[in-house]
Structures are given as structure tokens and as C-alpha cells.
Design an enzyme around this catalytic site. Sequence first.
Site, PDB file in Angstrom:
ATOM      1  N   LYS A   1      26.442 -44.677 -26.437  1.00  7.50           N
ATOM      2  CA  LYS A   1      26.586 -43.536 -25.513  1.00  7.50           C
ATOM      3  C   LYS A   1      25.900 -43.840 -24.183  1.00  7.50           C
ATOM      4  O   LYS A   1      26.491 -43.650 -23.111  1.00  7.50           O
ATOM      5  CB  LYS A   1      25.968 -42.298 -26.142  1.00  7.50           C
ATOM      6  CG  LYS A   1      25.717 -41.156 -25.169  1.00  7.50           C
ATOM      7  CD  LYS A   1      25.100 -39.954 -25.803  1.00  7.50           C
ATOM      8  CE  LYS A   1      23.592 -39.965 -25.829  1.00  7.50           C
ATOM      9  NZ  LYS A   1      22.915 -39.539 -24.597  1.00  7.50           N
ATOM     10  N   ASN A   2      24.655 -44.346 -24.238  1.00  6.39           N
ATOM     11  CA  ASN A   2      23.898 -44.496 -22.999  1.00  6.39           C
ATOM     12  C   ASN A   2      24.306 -45.709 -22.175  1.00  6.39           C
ATOM     13  O   ASN A   2      23.859 -45.866 -21.041  1.00  6.39           O
ATOM     14  CB  ASN A   2      22.393 -44.525 -23.301  1.00  6.39           C
ATOM     15  CG  ASN A   2      21.903 -43.155 -23.730  1.00  6.39           C
ATOM     16  OD1 ASN A   2      22.613 -42.155 -23.578  1.00  6.39           O
ATOM     17  ND2 ASN A   2      20.715 -43.099 -24.299  1.00  6.39           N
TER      18      ASN A   2
ATOM     19  N   ARG B   1      22.389 -35.495 -18.534  1.00  4.01           N
ATOM     20  CA  ARG B   1      21.449 -36.238 -17.703  1.00  4.01           C
ATOM     21  C   ARG B   1      22.209 -37.370 -17.002  1.00  4.01           C
ATOM     22  O   ARG B   1      21.951 -37.684 -15.846  1.00  4.01           O
ATOM     23  CB  ARG B   1      20.336 -36.828 -18.601  1.00  4.01           C
ATOM     24  CG  ARG B   1      19.414 -37.823 -17.927  1.00  4.01           C
ATOM     25  CD  ARG B   1      18.514 -37.202 -16.931  1.00  4.01           C
ATOM     26  NE  ARG B   1      17.628 -38.185 -16.311  1.00  4.01           N
ATOM     27  CZ  ARG B   1      16.770 -37.859 -15.336  1.00  4.01           C
ATOM     28  NH1 ARG B   1      16.697 -36.620 -14.898  1.00  4.01           N
ATOM     29  NH2 ARG B   1      15.989 -38.787 -14.789  1.00  4.01           N
TER      30      ARG B   1
ATOM     31  N   CYS C   1      18.503 -33.703 -22.498  1.00  3.47           N
ATOM     32  CA  CYS C   1      17.550 -33.259 -23.515  1.00  3.47           C
ATOM     33  C   CYS C   1      16.285 -32.715 -22.844  1.00  3.47           C
ATOM     34  O   CYS C   1      15.792 -33.290 -21.884  1.00  3.47           O
ATOM     35  CB  CYS C   1      17.162 -34.427 -24.408  1.00  3.47           C
ATOM     36  SG  CYS C   1      18.530 -35.009 -25.391  1.00  3.47           S
TER      37      CYS C   1
ATOM     38  N   ARG D   1      12.574 -33.858 -15.988  1.00  2.00           N
ATOM     39  CA  ARG D   1      13.403 -35.069 -15.865  1.00  2.00           C
ATOM     40  C   ARG D   1      13.651 -35.311 -14.372  1.00  2.00           C
ATOM     41  O   ARG D   1      14.735 -35.130 -13.871  1.00  2.00           O
ATOM     42  CB  ARG D   1      14.720 -34.887 -16.622  1.00  2.00           C
ATOM     43  CG  ARG D   1      14.610 -34.490 -18.081  1.00  2.00           C
ATOM     44  CD  ARG D   1      14.109 -35.567 -19.018  1.00  2.00           C
ATOM     45  NE  ARG D   1      14.952 -36.725 -19.153  1.00  2.00           N
ATOM     46  CZ  ARG D   1      15.953 -36.855 -20.033  1.00  2.00           C
ATOM     47  NH1 ARG D   1      16.268 -35.830 -20.798  1.00  2.00           N
ATOM     48  NH2 ARG D   1      16.639 -37.976 -20.122  1.00  2.00           N
ATOM     49  N   PRO D   2      12.597 -35.692 -13.614  1.00  2.00           N
ATOM     50  CA  PRO D   2      12.772 -35.846 -12.161  1.00  2.00           C
ATOM     51  C   PRO D   2      13.697 -37.001 -11.813  1.00  2.00           C
ATOM     52  O   PRO D   2      13.974 -37.859 -12.660  1.00  2.00           O
ATOM     53  CB  PRO D   2      11.347 -36.128 -11.675  1.00  2.00           C
ATOM     54  CG  PRO D   2      10.655 -36.706 -12.857  1.00  2.00           C
ATOM     55  CD  PRO D   2      11.253 -36.045 -14.067  1.00  2.00           C
ATOM     56  N   ILE D   3      14.188 -37.012 -10.579  1.00  2.00           N
ATOM     57  CA  ILE D   3      14.993 -38.173 -10.139  1.00  2.00           C
ATOM     58  C   ILE D   3      14.439 -38.719  -8.824  1.00  2.00           C
ATOM     59  O   ILE D   3      15.159 -39.283  -8.004  1.00  2.00           O
ATOM     60  CB  ILE D   3      16.498 -37.813  -9.991  1.00  2.00           C
ATOM     61  CG1 ILE D   3      16.722 -36.704  -8.980  1.00  2.00           C
ATOM     62  CG2 ILE D   3      17.130 -37.471 -11.314  1.00  2.00           C
ATOM     63  CD1 ILE D   3      18.208 -36.589  -8.572  1.00  2.00           C
ATOM     64  N   ASP D   4      13.121 -38.590  -8.651  1.00  2.00           N
ATOM     65  CA  ASP D   4      12.484 -39.095  -7.418  1.00  2.00           C
ATOM     66  C   ASP D   4      12.669 -40.600  -7.256  1.00  2.00           C
ATOM     67  O   ASP D   4      12.870 -41.091  -6.137  1.00  2.00           O
ATOM     68  CB  ASP D   4      10.994 -38.733  -7.410  1.00  2.00           C
ATOM     69  CG  ASP D   4      10.286 -39.247  -8.658  1.00  2.00           C
ATOM     70  OD1 ASP D   4      10.762 -38.966  -9.768  1.00  2.00           O
ATOM     71  OD2 ASP D   4       9.283 -39.967  -8.521  1.00  2.00           O
TER      72      ASP D   4
ATOM     73  N   ASP E   1      13.819 -43.611 -27.886  1.00  3.27           N
ATOM     74  CA  ASP E   1      14.918 -42.886 -28.547  1.00  3.27           C
ATOM     75  C   ASP E   1      14.908 -43.079 -30.056  1.00  3.27           C
ATOM     76  O   ASP E   1      15.726 -42.484 -30.758  1.00  3.27           O
ATOM     77  CB  ASP E   1      16.271 -43.330 -27.976  1.00  3.27           C
ATOM     78  CG  ASP E   1      16.462 -42.811 -26.571  1.00  3.27           C
ATOM     79  OD1 ASP E   1      17.401 -43.256 -25.885  1.00  3.27           O
ATOM     80  OD2 ASP E   1      15.650 -41.968 -26.128  1.00  3.27           O
TER      81      ASP E   1
ATOM     82  N   ARG F   1      26.206 -34.455 -29.703  1.00  6.60           N
ATOM     83  CA  ARG F   1      26.304 -35.020 -28.346  1.00  6.60           C
ATOM     84  C   ARG F   1      26.260 -36.543 -28.405  1.00  6.60           C
ATOM     85  O   ARG F   1      26.773 -37.217 -27.528  1.00  6.60           O
ATOM     86  CB  ARG F   1      25.144 -34.532 -27.475  1.00  6.60           C
ATOM     87  CG  ARG F   1      25.192 -33.080 -27.084  1.00  6.60           C
ATOM     88  CD  ARG F   1      24.011 -32.730 -26.222  1.00  6.60           C
ATOM     89  NE  ARG F   1      23.878 -33.703 -25.135  1.00  6.60           N
ATOM     90  CZ  ARG F   1      22.783 -33.810 -24.384  1.00  6.60           C
ATOM     91  NH1 ARG F   1      21.747 -33.042 -24.625  1.00  6.60           N
ATOM     92  NH2 ARG F   1      22.721 -34.688 -23.414  1.00  6.60           N
TER      93      ARG F   1
END
Length: 422
Positions: A22-23, A93, A117, A122-125, A306, A401
Site C-alpha cells: 500500500k505505502n 495521508r 491514522c 502529522r505535520p508536513i513542514d 508499522d 484500509r
Amino acid sequence: MKKIKIRGGRPLKGHIEIGGMKNAALPILFATIITNDVCTVDNLPPVGDIQVALDILSNMGATVRRSGPTQVEIDTRGVRQGTSPAALVRRLRGSTYLIGSELARFSRAKVGLSGGCNFGARPIDLHKKGFVALGATVTDDDGYVSAFVHGRLKGTKIIMDNISVGATANILMAACTAEGVTTIENAAHEPHIVDLASFLNNCGAHITGAGTSIIKVRGVEKLHGCHYTIIPDMIEAGTYMVAAAATKGEVVLDNVISRHLDAVSAKMREMGITVLDEGDRITVKTTGSFGSANIQAVPYPGFPTDMQPQITALLSIADGISTVTENVFKKRFRYVEELQRMGAAINVDDQNSTATIVGVRTLHGATVTSTDLRAGAAMVIAGLAAEGETCILEVAETIERGYYDIVGKLRAVGADIELVEE
Ligand code: EPZ
């Protein structure tokens, strides 16, 4: 509401076929936007998150044709920039990858804030820092992230403040069509980064060093379509490895890349569990009890975060005292409360970073909630090992999912498990 009901205590025996990762599939599906062409993607796991990603692409104007349960043809020539539906984007995500892929093709991007999740912020800086380094202007306005550059992005050296799978993948995508060379240092090493780089190179990109700390990208004007097969899902495989051990069974996992699981296999062997590594398949068996271990969940090639909930479920019935330290996410022990309902003796420290587990002889069935995708997998493992009946709630919103047909695959190796739809 979908529930999973398990009557535990039955050893798993037989073969389980592992599906696509999936990822790895999520960044590759969104990267098809960059090609402005037709791509065929094989070995796609038919799970919820993948369907959401395909729905997002269709809503943006891509033509998506399923040519089999795990194969899809995606024509992104009709994709319109900035049109991803916020309601779908919010569920994944992985939809952050739309920023890098839109920038690479259109020199602008506009994407709603993504979800995923919920185990802490869950920052995206780090993603944004990378895009700015490449010359983009990045802004946040009323729930959207926007990015823009006049002409093309400009290649540069980017040193990541900390290791981030998502940021590495997103910056890699944006850099593919930048002018000049981009170097990403302190890059994530995960196999799915390597898979994304292989896909992009098949589409005409020039990427070297994927899988190491330093990735180099020589930008090209544009990419073209290709036919690509996604790697097997190492986390799905690891989950069933742990389930086999927890039920004192013997299971062969087919269609894996066993070296992706070296850290998991090493820890299970340390616990006294037999793990036979045969390249594209792994056999796990244990008859007696198994011992404790101390686990550090860290970026690849270390023990994967995970797999952290799943190994904690196994250690809760090991002989002795174990510790599991989560070094990647801030709040990834929410599921411990659910394991405690089943009799697990686990204590998480005040910083939410280390769980101390005192192994018990057996768990007992209970009604528990799946708090996120991998936590749900941990509850399935606990239910398979427990005495009595376990009922797991919130299955559709979490387990489905990321795990295709987990009930069918486990029934086929002897589990007394069913999916109940109310
Ligand atoms: C990906 O999430 C995976 N999700 C996660 O899998 C996985 O746990 C994670 O990588 C680590 O391997 C997908 O691929 C869709 P990160 P991602 O960026 O990219 C912090 C599953 O169960 N960070 O490597 O979000 C972040 O908060 C899911 O399949 C920043 O601070 O993970 C975390 O603490 C769960 N700023 C750490 O870095 C940023 O800009 C690592 O996150 C980005 C991340």
C-alpha cells in the site's frame, strides 16, 4: 458497522500469499500525474486507501481503467491541476503526494490538508521546506496547501532535518522535472522509496542513490508513461509472521522480498521463534513458548514503526519482560488500552515513548476497538492467540484500509474468524 469476530486458540497452518505494498503504491499512483501519459500499474493491493487514491485521480480528470483485481491503467492526460476533492484527500495521508506531483507537472499545486491514522500530529513542514528549497512559494490558506513557481523548479542540495518517508518521496517527485541536479541528504531508506524511484526512472527520470541516505536527481523536461509492478507489502508479511508465532502455528508467506523483513525476522529469532528465509518466501513456526525482547521502532532498515503494535501484541504473551520504544511517532501506543482489556500487562511511560510488557500465559477474548490500521492488525493477532471470543470494532475505518481480505487469508490457514456486517 463492520466487525471482526475471532474465536482464538487455533494454530495457523498453511500458506498466505502477500499482496502489493500500500505505502509503495500510493506515491506511485499520484506520481502518474507527472507523466501526463498512460501508466499501467500491477500488483496493486485492492484495499480501501488505494481505491480512495484512484477515486481522487478520477475526480481530477484522469481515466482509470481496472484491468483486473490488482491491475489498473491510468491516463493522466486529462488531469486538471488543483481539483483534488478535499473530502477524499482528507481521508489519506498519502494525498500529500499530490503537492509534489502537481508541482512537477504544472509548476503549481493546490491540495487540501490530508488525514491518515491519528497517532499524534502529522505535520508536513519537511515537505514544504523541500519545495521552498527547490524555488517554490508555499502557502497555507483555509485548509489548503498551495505551491507555485515561475517556470521550473531549480535543483539544489536539500538536507532533511529528520528522516521522513513522505517528505523524501514528495521532494523526489518534485525534483524529477526541476532544472539541474537535486541532492536529498538524510533521505529515508524505505523499500517504498526505492520502488518510487524505480517507477520514476521507468518514466524517464534520472534518479540514483534511492535506498541510501543520499539521493541524486538530474531533472528532465518531462516524464512519459510506463508499465510498473508494485513490490510486495513487507508490513502485511510481517503482520502474518507475527500471527503465526502468536498462535504457535507454522505459516509460509509467499511472494515476499525477505530482506525487507530482516529486522523483523532477527527480532523474532531472538525470541526463539523459527524464521526460515527463502528469498521470495518466509516460513515462521513455533511450537513451544517464546522469549522476551527489547524493540526500538526506528526508520528502515531498523525495526519498522508499522510493525510496532503487532510485535507488542506478541510480546504480551512471551515469557519474561520486554520493552518496545517508539522513536518515529509521538502517540502510537493508543491501542495498548485495548490490549489491556484482553489481559495484557503493559505499562506505557509518561512520555508515551516506551511500553514495558510483562508476558502473561494467555490473553482472554474481549470486545475491543481498532484505533488505527496497524493497531487493528495487533488486535487481530491478540484475538487469534486469546482464549475465547474477541470482537473488533471499527474494521472498515481502519483494518480494511490496508489489509486485503485479512479474514479470508486467515480462515484459509485455520483461524476461526469472520467478518460481521451490521
Ligand atoms: C509513512 O507516513 C507511512 N504512511 C506510515 O505508515 C509510516 O508509519 C511512516 O511513513 C514511517 O515509516 C504512508 O506511506 C501513507 P514520516 P509518513 O514522514 O510519510 C514527522 C501505515 O500504517 N514528520 O516518515 O507520514 C512525523 O510526524 C502508515 O501504513 C514531521 O515532523 O511518515 C513522524 O513523527 C502509518 N514533519 C516522523 O516525522 C514532516 O514534514 C516520520 O514521519 C513529515 C514528518
